[in-house]
Scaffold this active site. Structure first.
Site, short mmCIF file in Angstrom:
data_model
loop_
_atom_site.label_atom_id
_atom_site.label_comp_id
_atom_site.label_asym_id
_atom_site.label_seq_id
_atom_site.Cartn_x
_atom_site.Cartn_y
_atom_site.Cartn_z
N ARG A 48 0.86 -1.20 0.00
CA ARG A 48 0.00 0.00 0.00
C ARG A 48 0.89 1.24 0.00
O ARG A 48 0.62 2.22 -0.69
CB ARG A 48 -0.95 0.01 1.22
N TYR A 101 -16.83 17.25 -15.11
CA TYR A 101 -17.13 15.81 -15.13
C TYR A 101 -18.10 15.52 -13.98
O TYR A 101 -17.90 15.98 -12.85
CB TYR A 101 -15.83 15.02 -14.97
N ASP A 178 -7.76 18.74 -15.20
CA ASP A 178 -8.12 17.35 -15.49
C ASP A 178 -7.89 17.17 -16.99
O ASP A 178 -8.65 17.66 -17.81
CB ASP A 178 -9.58 17.10 -15.11
N LYS A 203 -9.03 6.05 -19.34
CA LYS A 203 -9.42 6.50 -20.67
C LYS A 203 -8.24 6.34 -21.65
O LYS A 203 -7.81 5.24 -21.90
CB LYS A 203 -9.97 7.93 -20.59
C1 LIG Z 1 -13.71 9.15 -16.35
C2 LIG Z 1 -13.33 10.52 -15.91
C3 LIG Z 1 -13.03 10.80 -14.56
C4 LIG Z 1 -13.17 9.77 -13.47
O1 LIG Z 1 -12.27 8.73 -13.60
P1 LIG Z 1 -12.56 7.21 -13.14
O2 LIG Z 1 -11.33 6.50 -13.57
O3 LIG Z 1 -13.80 6.76 -13.83
O4 LIG Z 1 -12.75 7.23 -11.66
C5 LIG Z 1 -12.63 12.10 -14.25
N1 LIG Z 1 -12.55 13.07 -15.19
C6 LIG Z 1 -12.84 12.84 -16.48
C7 LIG Z 1 -12.73 13.95 -17.46
C8 LIG Z 1 -13.24 11.57 -16.89
O5 LIG Z 1 -13.55 11.35 -18.18
#
Ligand SMILES: *Cc1c(COP(=O)(O)O)cnc(C)c1O
Length: 387
Positions: A48, A101, A178, A203
């Site tokens: 961890r 988001y 982000d 993603k």
């Molecule tokens: C999917 C996404 C998140 C969240 O991420 P997870 O891996 O699903 O927890 C945050 N910001 C954006 C722009 C996203 O597309």
């Protein structure tokens, strides 16, 4: 300094010193033998707190964003939560985009607000609105660009200037980007003046729709220390196999993003010329709001395209049901093409709020299949929707 694609394949990933293995091993061990009490062999004691496969991923992603520190998490939301709790305390204020988001908005609105953190939603394309929203207690300005699902563009360098000259006393407000939609191949917010970059590695970074993860990258030593402390204290870490899958995905990021961008440009062109379509949202289109800013701060325009159907909600639902190659599914950024109806799917929870999206909107994540097949599939579905 090495180039992006070289770093994607090599940063943090020297051949294994004992076996010569070219690929970083998956280290499933939860604990590590010590040579004497408190004498660690390779700096690791418990997984961890630290794991060699995760370390490789963190170093690689930090290199790709041009930051000194990368801290990886079990999901993008896990990364967001730890980042916000590293930078905010009860009584503090955060500015978030009006089209943030959904999961980020939910975390701030339903988890951090009851804890005493205040927030204001603003359109980050409007710098005057941002300036007006800043308070002496503002600690974080949260930015997404391009945004989800309307591909709105914010000028990262301009935002950084406004945040830096804002009224915030100590500690100063931080600009967080982000960067999930762009990926580090297309856009590097730290170089544009942002303090912190965050990714849902689920993603484009993972890129194969087979792993969930998140990362925070920064060159701020003090913040990185706090992030590492909370990463261990909270324990929202990625498992070693997840870290390894993400590293494997990242090796092809540069070529994938080129192909995503090529194909999305072709798709945007098809949509723009089709009678079933009322409006197309793609940062690469000269008429798109923020196109010039996107052209300045992004290497290419990415793989996400959204559009409005002239025939309203019914037509949008028909298109989503009619494609064969574009799979009806949430998420984005994988090699396979996806289609979705944000109003019913990804953005259903924001209906009735300022984040609500038009009900004739369809969002595409354009994959890297043969573009002619993608175009054929979409054209057939659009012809059907047009009647
Ligand atoms: C999917 C996404 C998140 C969240 O991420 P997870 O891996 O699903 O927890 C945050 N910001 C954006 C722009 C996203 O597309």
């Amino acid at each position: 300094m090495r180039g992006f694609a070289t770093n994607a394949i090599h940063a943090g990933q020297e051949p294994d010193p004992t076996t010569g293995a070219v690929i970083i091993p998956i280290h499933p061990s939860s604990t590590f033998a010590q040579d004497g009490v408190g004498e660690l062999r390779g700096g690791y004691d418990y997984s961890r707190s630290g794991n060699p496969t995760r370390t490789a991923l963190q170093e690689c992603l930090a290199a790709l964003e041009g930051g000194r520190h990368g801290v990886a998490f079990g999901s993008g939301m896990g990364a967001t939560d730890v980042l916000l709790r590293s930078t905010l305390a009860p009584g503090d204020h955060v500015v978030i985009p009006h089209d943030a988001y959904g999961g980020t908005f939910r975390l701030i609105d339903a988890v951090l607000a009851p804890w005493g953190v205040e927030h204001t939603s603003v359109d980050l394309a409007d710098l005057t609105a941002l300036r007006a929203a800043l308070r002496p207690t503002t600690r974080v300005v949260w930015c997404e660009t391009p945004t989800n699902p309307l591909l709105g563009i914010a000028d990262i360098a301009a935002l950084a200037g406004v945040v830096r000259s804002g009224p915030s006393s100590r500690p100063p407000a931080r600009l967080v980007v982000d960067n999930t939609f762009a990926s580090p191949y297309l856009q590097n917010p730290l170089a544009l003046g942002a303090d912190v970059v965050l990714h849902s590695t689920t993603k484009y970074l993972g890129g194969h729709s087979d792993v969930v993860g998140g990362v925070v990258v920064t060159s701020d030593d003090e913040l990185a220390e706090r992030l590492r402390f909370l990463q261990n204290a909270v324990g929202s870490v990625p498992g070693p196999f997840d870290a390894w899958l993400t590293l494997r995905g990242v090796k092809t990021l540069a070529v994938r993003m080129e192909r995503h961008s090529d194909s999305a440009e072709r798709v945007a062109e098809l949509l723009t010329g089709h009678r079933a379509v009322e409006k197309v949202f793609y940062p690469g289109l000269p008429g798109h709001p923020g196109h010039e800013v996107a052209a300045k701060q992004m290497r290419r325009f990415g793989g996400m395209v959204s559009f409005l159907l002239a025939g309203g909600r019914a037509a949008a639902l028909r298109v989503c049901a009619a494609t064969e190659l574009f799979t009806l599914a949430e998420s984005l950024g994988g090699v396979e093409s996806l289609i979705e109806h944000p109003g019913v799917m990804t953005h259903a929870s924001v209906a009735g709020s300022v984040l609500e999206v038009p009900d004739n909107l369809v969002r595409l994540s354009v994959g890297i299949e043969d573009v002619e097949d993608l175009i054929d599939d979409l054209r057939t579905a659009l012809d059907a929707a047009a009647g």
